[in-house]
Design a protein around this motif. Structure first.
Motif, PDB file in Angstrom:
ATOM      1  N   ASP A  50       0.807  -1.225   0.000  1.00 12.43           N
ATOM      2  CA  ASP A  50       0.000   0.000   0.000  1.00 12.43           C
ATOM      3  C   ASP A  50       0.839   1.273   0.000  1.00 12.43           C
ATOM      4  OD1 ASP A  50      -2.256  -1.563   0.032  1.00 12.43           O
ATOM      5  OD2 ASP A  50      -2.566  -1.387   2.205  1.00 12.43           O
ATOM      6  N   ILE A  51       2.157   1.145   0.105  1.00  9.24           N
ATOM      7  CA  ILE A  51       3.019   2.333   0.113  1.00  9.24           C
ATOM      8  C   ILE A  51       3.013   2.941  -1.280  1.00  9.24           C
ATOM      9  CG2 ILE A  51       5.382   3.151   0.367  1.00  9.24           C
ATOM     10  CD1 ILE A  51       5.772   1.032   2.534  1.00  9.24           C
ATOM     11  N   ARG A  52       2.655   4.227  -1.361  1.00  5.73           N
ATOM     12  CA  ARG A  52       2.568   4.872  -2.673  1.00  5.73           C
ATOM     13  C   ARG A  52       3.696   5.861  -2.937  1.00  5.73           C
ATOM     14  NH1 ARG A  52      -1.180   7.714   0.393  1.00  5.73           N
ATOM     15  NH2 ARG A  52      -0.974   9.962   0.218  1.00  5.73           N
ATOM     16  N   ARG A  53       4.400   6.294  -1.864  1.00  3.62           N
ATOM     17  CA  ARG A  53       5.471   7.268  -2.061  1.00  3.62           C
ATOM     18  C   ARG A  53       6.496   7.161  -0.937  1.00  3.62           C
ATOM     19  NH1 ARG A  53       3.630  13.400  -2.455  1.00  3.62           N
ATOM     20  NH2 ARG A  53       4.510  13.699  -0.424  1.00  3.62           N
ATOM     21  N   ILE A  54       7.787   7.238  -1.316  1.00  5.23           N
ATOM     22  CA  ILE A  54       8.884   7.237  -0.352  1.00  5.23           C
ATOM     23  C   ILE A  54       9.823   8.368  -0.732  1.00  5.23           C
ATOM     24  CG2 ILE A  54      10.866   5.974   0.570  1.00  5.23           C
ATOM     25  CD1 ILE A  54       9.393   3.383  -0.025  1.00  5.23           C
ATOM     26  N   ARG A  55      10.167   9.209   0.256  1.00  2.52           N
ATOM     27  CA  ARG A  55      11.108  10.304   0.004  1.00  2.52           C
ATOM     28  C   ARG A  55      12.297  10.166   0.950  1.00  2.52           C
ATOM     29  NH1 ARG A  55       8.676  15.686   1.131  1.00  2.52           N
ATOM     30  NH2 ARG A  55       7.833  15.551  -0.955  1.00  2.52           N
ATOM     31  N   LEU A  56      13.487  10.230   0.382  1.00  2.17           N
ATOM     32  CA  LEU A  56      14.723  10.249   1.153  1.00  2.17           C
ATOM     33  C   LEU A  56      15.310  11.643   1.037  1.00  2.17           C
ATOM     34  CD1 LEU A  56      16.284   6.913  -0.117  1.00  2.17           C
ATOM     35  CD2 LEU A  56      15.038   7.280   1.994  1.00  2.17           C
ATOM     36  N   SER A  57      15.682  12.233   2.179  1.00  2.00           N
ATOM     37  CA  SER A  57      16.230  13.584   2.112  1.00  2.00           C
ATOM     38  C   SER A  57      17.271  13.803   3.202  1.00  2.00           C
ATOM     39  CB  SER A  57      15.118  14.627   2.221  1.00  2.00           C
ATOM     40  OG  SER A  57      14.391  14.459   3.412  1.00  2.00           O
ATOM     41  N   PHE A  58      18.118  14.768   2.932  1.00  2.44           N
ATOM     42  CA  PHE A  58      19.125  15.223   3.879  1.00  2.44           C
ATOM     43  C   PHE A  58      18.591  16.494   4.503  1.00  2.44           C
ATOM     44  CE2 PHE A  58      22.822  18.063   4.569  1.00  2.44           C
ATOM     45  CZ  PHE A  58      23.425  17.346   5.581  1.00  2.44           C
ATOM     46  N   ARG A  59      18.334  16.475   5.809  1.00  2.00           N
ATOM     47  CA  ARG A  59      17.756  17.634   6.485  1.00  2.00           C
ATOM     48  C   ARG A  59      18.502  17.922   7.780  1.00  2.00           C
ATOM     49  NH1 ARG A  59      11.549  16.380   6.309  1.00  2.00           N
ATOM     50  NH2 ARG A  59      11.295  16.127   4.097  1.00  2.00           N
ATOM     51  N   PRO A  60      19.524  18.735   7.705  1.00  2.00           N
ATOM     52  CA  PRO A  60      20.221  19.094   8.940  1.00  2.00           C
ATOM     53  C   PRO A  60      19.283  19.856   9.874  1.00  2.00           C
ATOM     54  CG  PRO A  60      21.077  20.317   7.060  1.00  2.00           C
ATOM     55  CD  PRO A  60      20.064  19.371   6.527  1.00  2.00           C
ATOM     56  N   ALA A  61      19.480  19.662  11.147  1.00  2.00           N
ATOM     57  CA  ALA A  61      18.659  20.332  12.145  1.00  2.00           C
ATOM     58  C   ALA A  61      19.558  21.149  13.064  1.00  2.00           C
ATOM     59  CB  ALA A  61      17.850  19.313  12.938  1.00  2.00           C
ATOM     60  N   GLU A  71      10.647   9.508   4.524  1.00  2.00           N
ATOM     61  CA  GLU A  71       9.211   9.726   4.715  1.00  2.00           C
ATOM     62  C   GLU A  71       8.455   8.712   3.877  1.00  2.00           C
ATOM     63  OE1 GLU A  71       8.651  14.409   5.274  1.00  2.00           O
ATOM     64  OE2 GLU A  71       9.776  13.841   3.481  1.00  2.00           O
ATOM     65  N   ILE A  72       7.415   8.145   4.474  1.00  2.00           N
ATOM     66  CA  ILE A  72       6.634   7.104   3.804  1.00  2.00           C
ATOM     67  C   ILE A  72       5.172   7.516   3.808  1.00  2.00           C
ATOM     68  CG2 ILE A  72       5.937   4.676   3.881  1.00  2.00           C
ATOM     69  CD1 ILE A  72       8.549   4.168   5.465  1.00  2.00           C
ATOM     70  N   TRP A  73       4.558   7.527   2.638  1.00  2.00           N
ATOM     71  CA  TRP A  73       3.131   7.779   2.501  1.00  2.00           C
ATOM     72  C   TRP A  73       2.471   6.499   2.000  1.00  2.00           C
ATOM     73  CZ3 TRP A  73       6.776  11.399   1.222  1.00  2.00           C
ATOM     74  CH2 TRP A  73       6.636  12.666   1.787  1.00  2.00           C
ATOM     75  N   ALA A  74       1.369   6.146   2.619  1.00  2.00           N
ATOM     76  CA  ALA A  74       0.620   4.953   2.209  1.00  2.00           C
ATOM     77  C   ALA A  74      -0.867   5.283   2.241  1.00  2.00           C
ATOM     78  CB  ALA A  74       0.920   3.780   3.135  1.00  2.00           C
ATOM     79  N   ASP A  75      -1.639   4.441   1.568  1.00  2.00           N
ATOM     80  CA  ASP A  75      -3.084   4.619   1.553  1.00  2.00           C
ATOM     81  C   ASP A  75      -3.641   4.389   2.959  1.00  2.00           C
ATOM     82  OD1 ASP A  75      -3.020   5.069  -1.190  1.00  2.00           O
ATOM     83  OD2 ASP A  75      -3.165   2.918  -1.621  1.00  2.00           O
TER      84      ASP A  75
END
Length: 185
Positions: A50-61, A71-75
């Protein structure tokens, strides 16, 4: 195929991190065909198919300059965030590079095995990245204009001050980038 390729892989099924000092830790577990998550009293299960989108990112904090986010988006599920660092104490954040990368690699392998066809993305969303770049360019041009104006007025102290501010802007930018990118600037 060799014998090694059919041997079962090490069981890399769990990962946990603490997104804030006072909050509950986020725990993820890969099961057959799903990813289960728990954050305090909240729990859930997302089928890998059901996973429809996966984003990998570099985000310094603020305190962690080497921070990566998956980040994982699913239905019918909330967005899941898996982060490569965890709060350890009030002033210390722990880098979890090894366990994080192993878990993300295993997640990708299982998503492929499940037959899902998610959209893979990388980096920040364009609505976040481009305005940030415009602000950075505006600050840089503004500081250059202030330096030129200070030199015209023969205010060498002011020109030196703005030059140091400009230097800080560029040094901060390099410190926020991963080492492989910072060397190219």
């Amino acid at each position: 195929m060799s014998k090694d390729s059919t041997a079962p892989r090490a069981d890399i099924t769990g990962y946990a991190y603490r997104p804030s000092l006072l909050g509950a830790p986020w725990e993820f577990k890969l099961t057959s065909g799903a990813i289960e998550w728990e954050a305090g009293r909240k729990t859930g299960r997302v089928a890998l198919r059901d996973i429809r989108r996966i984003r990998l990112s570099f985000r310094p904090a603020n305190m962690q300059t080497q921070r990566f986010v998956t980040e994982i988006w699913a239905d019918d599920a909330p967005k899941l965030q898996i982060v490569s660092c965890s709060w350890k104490s009030m002033v210390v954040q722990e880098r979890l590079d090894g366990p994080y990368s192993a878990f993300v690699r295993e997640l990708h392998a299982r998503v492929v095995q499940s037959g899902a066809r998610p959209r893979f993305e990388r980096g920040s969303h364009p609505l976040v990245y481009w305005p940030g770049l415009v602000v950075f360019a505006g600050v840089t041009l503004g500081l250059l204009a202030l330096i030129a104006r200070a030199l015209q007025a023969q205010a060498m102290g002011g020109a030196a001050f703005y030059r140091h501010l400009l230097h800080i802007v560029f040094v901060a930018r390099r410190k926020l980038l991963p080492p492989q990118c910072a060397g190219r600037l």
